[in-house]
Motif scaffolding. Structure first.
Motif, PDB file in Angstrom:
ATOM      1  N   VAL A  27       0.880  -1.165   0.000  1.00  0.00           N
ATOM      2  CA  VAL A  27       0.000   0.000   0.000  1.00  0.00           C
ATOM      3  C   VAL A  27       0.919   1.215   0.000  1.00  0.00           C
ATOM      4  O   VAL A  27       1.667   1.436   0.948  1.00  0.00           O
ATOM      5  N   VAL A  28       0.880   1.987  -1.065  1.00  0.00           N
ATOM      6  CA  VAL A  28       1.805   3.102  -1.249  1.00  0.00           C
ATOM      7  C   VAL A  28       1.022   4.408  -1.265  1.00  0.00           C
ATOM      8  O   VAL A  28      -0.033   4.500  -1.900  1.00  0.00           O
ATOM      9  N   ALA A  29       1.532   5.402  -0.554  1.00  0.00           N
ATOM     10  CA  ALA A  29       0.862   6.705  -0.500  1.00  0.00           C
ATOM     11  C   ALA A  29       1.802   7.797  -0.978  1.00  0.00           C
ATOM     12  O   ALA A  29       3.019   7.711  -0.808  1.00  0.00           O
ATOM     13  N   SER A  30       1.237   8.822  -1.588  1.00  0.00           N
ATOM     14  CA  SER A  30       2.019   9.965  -2.050  1.00  0.00           C
ATOM     15  C   SER A  30       1.179  11.224  -1.920  1.00  0.00           C
ATOM     16  O   SER A  30      -0.035  11.195  -2.132  1.00  0.00           O
ATOM     17  N   ASN A  31       1.839  12.328  -1.565  1.00  0.00           N
ATOM     18  CA  ASN A  31       1.123  13.605  -1.497  1.00  0.00           C
ATOM     19  C   ASN A  31       1.273  14.394  -2.797  1.00  0.00           C
ATOM     20  O   ASN A  31       0.934  15.568  -2.862  1.00  0.00           O
ATOM     21  N   GLN A  32       1.795  13.730  -3.825  1.00  0.00           N
ATOM     22  CA  GLN A  32       1.935  14.360  -5.133  1.00  0.00           C
ATOM     23  C   GLN A  32       1.280  13.489  -6.197  1.00  0.00           C
ATOM     24  O   GLN A  32       1.147  12.277  -6.028  1.00  0.00           O
ATOM     25  N   ASP A  33       0.895  14.127  -7.299  1.00  0.00           N
ATOM     26  CA  ASP A  33       0.362  13.395  -8.442  1.00  0.00           C
ATOM     27  C   ASP A  33       1.549  12.828  -9.209  1.00  0.00           C
ATOM     28  O   ASP A  33       2.352  13.578  -9.777  1.00  0.00           O
ATOM     29  N   GLN A  40       7.497  13.859 -16.784  1.00  0.00           N
ATOM     30  CA  GLN A  40       8.635  14.778 -16.731  1.00  0.00           C
ATOM     31  C   GLN A  40       9.953  14.054 -16.500  1.00  0.00           C
ATOM     32  O   GLN A  40      11.007  14.681 -16.429  1.00  0.00           O
ATOM     33  N   GLY A  41       9.898  12.739 -16.367  1.00  0.00           N
ATOM     34  CA  GLY A  41      11.110  11.962 -16.163  1.00  0.00           C
ATOM     35  C   GLY A  41      11.646  12.015 -14.751  1.00  0.00           C
ATOM     36  O   GLY A  41      12.809  11.676 -14.512  1.00  0.00           O
ATOM     37  N   GLU A  42      10.811  12.417 -13.789  1.00  0.00           N
ATOM     38  CA  GLU A  42      11.255  12.538 -12.405  1.00  0.00           C
ATOM     39  C   GLU A  42      10.824  11.350 -11.546  1.00  0.00           C
ATOM     40  O   GLU A  42      11.156  11.290 -10.367  1.00  0.00           O
ATOM     41  N   PHE A  43      10.049  10.432 -12.120  1.00  0.00           N
ATOM     42  CA  PHE A  43       9.649   9.214 -11.411  1.00  0.00           C
ATOM     43  C   PHE A  43       9.698   8.063 -12.401  1.00  0.00           C
ATOM     44  O   PHE A  43       9.214   8.187 -13.534  1.00  0.00           O
ATOM     45  N   ARG A  44      10.274   6.944 -11.990  1.00  0.00           N
ATOM     46  CA  ARG A  44      10.464   5.818 -12.902  1.00  0.00           C
ATOM     47  C   ARG A  44       9.130   5.266 -13.395  1.00  0.00           C
ATOM     48  O   ARG A  44       8.286   4.856 -12.588  1.00  0.00           O
ATOM     49  N   PRO A  45       8.923   5.236 -14.704  1.00  0.00           N
ATOM     50  CA  PRO A  45       7.643   4.733 -15.231  1.00  0.00           C
ATOM     51  C   PRO A  45       7.420   3.254 -14.945  1.00  0.00           C
ATOM     52  O   PRO A  45       6.284   2.834 -14.693  1.00  0.00           O
ATOM     53  N   ASP A  46       8.495   2.431 -14.979  1.00  0.00           N
ATOM     54  CA  ASP A  46       8.308   1.002 -14.720  1.00  0.00           C
ATOM     55  C   ASP A  46       7.829   0.763 -13.289  1.00  0.00           C
ATOM     56  O   ASP A  46       6.984  -0.101 -13.031  1.00  0.00           O
ATOM     57  N   LEU A  47       8.340   1.558 -12.344  1.00  0.00           N
ATOM     58  CA  LEU A  47       7.889   1.434 -10.962  1.00  0.00           C
ATOM     59  C   LEU A  47       6.461   1.955 -10.820  1.00  0.00           C
ATOM     60  O   LEU A  47       5.623   1.334 -10.156  1.00  0.00           O
ATOM     61  N   TYR A  48       6.175   3.071 -11.475  1.00  0.00           N
ATOM     62  CA  TYR A  48       4.838   3.669 -11.382  1.00  0.00           C
ATOM     63  C   TYR A  48       3.760   2.711 -11.880  1.00  0.00           C
ATOM     64  O   TYR A  48       2.736   2.513 -11.210  1.00  0.00           O
ATOM     65  N   TYR A  49       3.981   2.093 -13.030  1.00  0.00           N
ATOM     66  CA  TYR A  49       2.942   1.241 -13.608  1.00  0.00           C
ATOM     67  C   TYR A  49       2.779  -0.076 -12.850  1.00  0.00           C
ATOM     68  O   TYR A  49       1.722  -0.697 -12.905  1.00  0.00           O
ATOM     69  N   ARG A  50       3.808  -0.496 -12.134  1.00  0.00           N
ATOM     70  CA  ARG A  50       3.655  -1.679 -11.291  1.00  0.00           C
ATOM     71  C   ARG A  50       2.883  -1.355 -10.008  1.00  0.00           C
ATOM     72  O   ARG A  50       2.160  -2.201  -9.483  1.00  0.00           O
ATOM     73  N   LEU A  51       3.066  -0.138  -9.520  1.00  0.00           N
ATOM     74  CA  LEU A  51       2.375   0.262  -8.293  1.00  0.00           C
ATOM     75  C   LEU A  51       0.937   0.703  -8.552  1.00  0.00           C
ATOM     76  O   LEU A  51       0.071   0.561  -7.698  1.00  0.00           O
ATOM     77  N   ASN A  52       0.691   1.228  -9.742  1.00  0.00           N
ATOM     78  CA  ASN A  52      -0.596   1.854 -10.037  1.00  0.00           C
ATOM     79  C   ASN A  52      -1.643   0.830 -10.484  1.00  0.00           C
ATOM     80  O   ASN A  52      -2.232   0.937 -11.558  1.00  0.00           O
ATOM     81  N   MET A  53      -1.906  -0.156  -9.619  1.00  0.00           N
ATOM     82  CA  MET A  53      -2.891  -1.179  -9.951  1.00  0.00           C
ATOM     83  C   MET A  53      -4.286  -0.730  -9.515  1.00  0.00           C
ATOM     84  O   MET A  53      -5.244  -0.756 -10.290  1.00  0.00           O
ATOM     85  N   LEU A  54      -4.404  -0.307  -8.275  1.00  0.00           N
ATOM     86  CA  LEU A  54      -5.674   0.191  -7.750  1.00  0.00           C
ATOM     87  C   LEU A  54      -5.396   1.543  -7.110  1.00  0.00           C
ATOM     88  O   LEU A  54      -4.679   1.635  -6.125  1.00  0.00           O
ATOM     89  N   LYS A  55      -5.963   2.583  -7.688  1.00  0.00           N
ATOM     90  CA  LYS A  55      -5.650   3.945  -7.256  1.00  0.00           C
ATOM     91  C   LYS A  55      -6.835   4.555  -6.516  1.00  0.00           C
ATOM     92  O   LYS A  55      -7.954   4.589  -7.023  1.00  0.00           O
ATOM     93  N   LEU A  56      -6.576   5.022  -5.308  1.00  0.00           N
ATOM     94  CA  LEU A  56      -7.591   5.702  -4.507  1.00  0.00           C
ATOM     95  C   LEU A  56      -7.131   7.137  -4.277  1.00  0.00           C
ATOM     96  O   LEU A  56      -6.041   7.360  -3.753  1.00  0.00           O
ATOM     97  N   GLU A  57      -7.943   8.087  -4.661  1.00  0.00           N
ATOM     98  CA  GLU A  57      -7.597   9.490  -4.470  1.00  0.00           C
ATOM     99  C   GLU A  57      -8.366  10.050  -3.278  1.00  0.00           C
ATOM    100  O   GLU A  57      -9.594  10.023  -3.258  1.00  0.00           O
ATOM    101  N   ILE A  58      -7.627  10.532  -2.284  1.00  0.00           N
ATOM    102  CA  ILE A  58      -8.239  11.130  -1.097  1.00  0.00           C
ATOM    103  C   ILE A  58      -8.014  12.633  -1.164  1.00  0.00           C
ATOM    104  O   ILE A  58      -6.872  13.089  -1.122  1.00  0.00           O
TER     105      ILE A  58
END
Length: 208
Positions: A27-33, A40-58
């Motif tokens: 369960v991963v949380a971030s205060n940024q989009d 912008q190349g500031e976050f690894r896309p391969d990691l992002y797409y593996r983590l972004n399975m079920l997204k909950l926006e609070i």
């Protein structure tokens, strides 16, 4: 290695060649989009797409005003019990100040503010005078709401009241930094213990 663990659950412990399989769920949380950061190349896309399975926006707390009073009520009860403080009543102005503040620090900031208020409450009634000055008066950033309009908030009040709120907050912060030692707090503020005590009495404060 992290990507492999996320995708397959397989890993080798340090110093071993034996492959183990984990049943852990992340369960991963971030205060940024993160999506713009990927673009912008500031976050690894391969990691992002593996983590972004079920997204909950609070939404941030400032956009969930209906939750603020409920959360505040629960925190007051819990923190009063933790610190052994009796709270019989909460003034309406206390809740109104919480509702008008934008809460850039979200729930964690709300908890810290209420904890301070509870600690300094004597007499069993929480009022807006127990809140930090920046919450009651509103920070400069609160002059505009999230939609770009003028934010409705507590009035600035007289110069005397603003000075009193600022002085009270300075004393509160000094007490926290010095673990509620009056001697050390007075020394830091450059005043005598008697003067500090008189000011604490004036603002309805007491050391813990």
């Amino acid at each position: 290695k992290l990507l492999r663990v996320i995708e397959t659950g397989e890993f080798e412990p340090v110093g071993s060649n034996k492959t183990l399989k984990s049943q852990a769920r992340l369960v991963v949380a971030s205060n940024q989009d993160l999506q713009p950061l990927v673009e912008q190349g500031e976050f690894r896309p391969d990691l992002y797409y593996r983590l972004n399975m079920l997204k909950l926006e609070i939404p941030p707390l400032r956009r969930r005003k209906a939750d603020i009073t409920m959360l505040a009520h629960k925190l007051i009860r819990q923190l009063a019990e933790r610190h052994g403080v009796r709270i019989d009543r909460v003034d309406r102005a206390f809740y109104e100040a919480l509702l008008h503040y934008p809460w850039p620090g979200n729930v964690r900031e709300l908890e810290n503010v209420i904890q301070r208020a509870v600690i300094f409450c004597r007499g069993g009634v929480l009022t807006e005078d127990h809140l930090p000055a920046h919450v009651v008066m509103g920070p400069a950033a609160a002059d505009t709401d999230v939609n770009g309009g003028a934010a409705e908030g507590p009035k600035s009040g007289t110069l005397t009241r603003q000075i009193a709120l600022t002085e009270r907050e300075i004393i509160e912060q000094a007490l926290f930094r010095n673990n509620f030692s009056r001697t050390n707090t007075a020394k830091e503020l450059g005043i005598s213990r008697v003067t500090l005590y008189n000011k604490m009495k004036k603002y309805g404060m007491t050391s813990k």
